[in-house]
Design a protein around this motif. Structure first.
Motif, mmCIF file in Angstrom:
data_model
loop_
_atom_site.group_PDB
_atom_site.id
_atom_site.type_symbol
_atom_site.label_atom_id
_atom_site.label_comp_id
_atom_site.label_asym_id
_atom_site.label_seq_id
_atom_site.Cartn_x
_atom_site.Cartn_y
_atom_site.Cartn_z
ATOM 1 N N GLU A 7 13.645 35.025 8.331
ATOM 2 C CA GLU A 7 13.800 35.379 9.740
ATOM 3 C C GLU A 7 13.618 34.198 10.688
ATOM 4 O O GLU A 7 14.094 34.212 11.815
ATOM 5 N N CYS A 8 12.955 33.154 10.252
ATOM 6 C CA CYS A 8 12.656 32.034 11.148
ATOM 7 C C CYS A 8 13.925 31.231 11.464
ATOM 8 O O CYS A 8 14.566 30.701 10.563
ATOM 9 N N PRO A 9 14.283 31.124 12.750
ATOM 10 C CA PRO A 9 15.527 30.448 13.142
ATOM 11 C C PRO A 9 15.495 28.933 12.945
ATOM 12 O O PRO A 9 16.548 28.297 12.954
ATOM 13 N N TYR B 119 2.683 29.283 15.775
ATOM 14 C CA TYR B 119 2.143 30.419 15.044
ATOM 15 C C TYR B 119 1.504 29.933 13.749
ATOM 16 O O TYR B 119 1.901 28.900 13.201
ATOM 17 N N CYS C 122 7.795 24.899 14.415
ATOM 18 C CA CYS C 122 7.731 26.227 15.038
ATOM 19 C C CYS C 122 7.981 26.164 16.542
ATOM 20 O O CYS C 122 7.393 25.349 17.243
ATOM 21 N N THR C 123 8.866 27.057 17.018
ATOM 22 C CA THR C 123 9.184 27.115 18.449
ATOM 23 C C THR C 123 8.497 28.300 19.135
ATOM 24 O O THR C 123 8.812 28.624 20.274
ATOM 25 N N GLU C 124 7.595 28.961 18.419
ATOM 26 C CA GLU C 124 6.817 30.072 18.975
ATOM 27 C C GLU C 124 7.681 31.247 19.401
ATOM 28 O O GLU C 124 7.384 31.924 20.383
ATOM 29 N N CYS C 125 8.765 31.500 18.674
ATOM 30 C CA CYS C 125 9.664 32.595 19.058
ATOM 31 C C CYS C 125 9.089 33.966 18.741
ATOM 32 O O CYS C 125 9.493 34.962 19.328
ATOM 33 N N GLY C 126 8.190 34.027 17.754
ATOM 34 C CA GLY C 126 7.561 35.300 17.422
ATOM 35 C C GLY C 126 8.307 36.164 16.422
ATOM 36 O O GLY C 126 7.855 37.259 16.093
ATOM 37 N N ALA C 127 9.461 35.696 15.942
ATOM 38 C CA ALA C 127 10.259 36.499 15.019
ATOM 39 C C ALA C 127 9.501 36.826 13.736
ATOM 40 O O ALA C 127 9.608 37.932 13.200
ATOM 41 N N CYS C 128 8.736 35.886 13.240
ATOM 42 C CA CYS C 128 7.985 36.108 11.993
ATOM 43 C C CYS C 128 6.973 37.233 12.177
ATOM 44 O O CYS C 128 6.813 38.089 11.294
ATOM 45 N N GLN D 231 -0.325 33.928 16.860
ATOM 46 C CA GLN D 231 -0.193 32.739 17.690
ATOM 47 C C GLN D 231 -1.482 31.925 17.594
ATOM 48 O O GLN D 231 -2.563 32.441 17.831
#
Ligand code: SF4
Ligand code: SF4
Length: 56
Positions: A18-20, A3, A38-44, A55
């Motif tokens: 929020e980012c894990p 992202y 970044c693991t592209e989880c989308g939480a942000c 993305q």
């Protein structure tokens, strides 16, 4: 692709908490995402009030 945070960012800081994987930090005029972390989880994107994380 990781992202990225667009210039829409108002530097509220909500995404950083929020980012894990702690990929987000305050940059010059906006927050920035470390693409290698970044693991592209989308939480942000889910917490941003202005839709700045997108993305890449
Ligand atoms: Fe962090 Fe997930 Fe956003 Fe990547 S997509 S910066 S891992 S919250
Ligand atoms: Fe910027 Fe959105 Fe993150 Fe707030 S939540 S610092 S506006 S990207």
């Amino acid at each position: 692709m990781a992202y990225v945070i667009t210039d829409e960012c108002i530097s509220c800081g909500a995404c950083e908490a929020e980012c894990p994987v702690s990929a987000i930090s305050e940059g010059d005029g906006k927050y920035v995402i470390d693409a290698d972390t970044c693991t592209e989880c989308g939480a942000c994107a889910g917490v941003c009030p202005v839709g700045a994380p997108v993305q890449g």
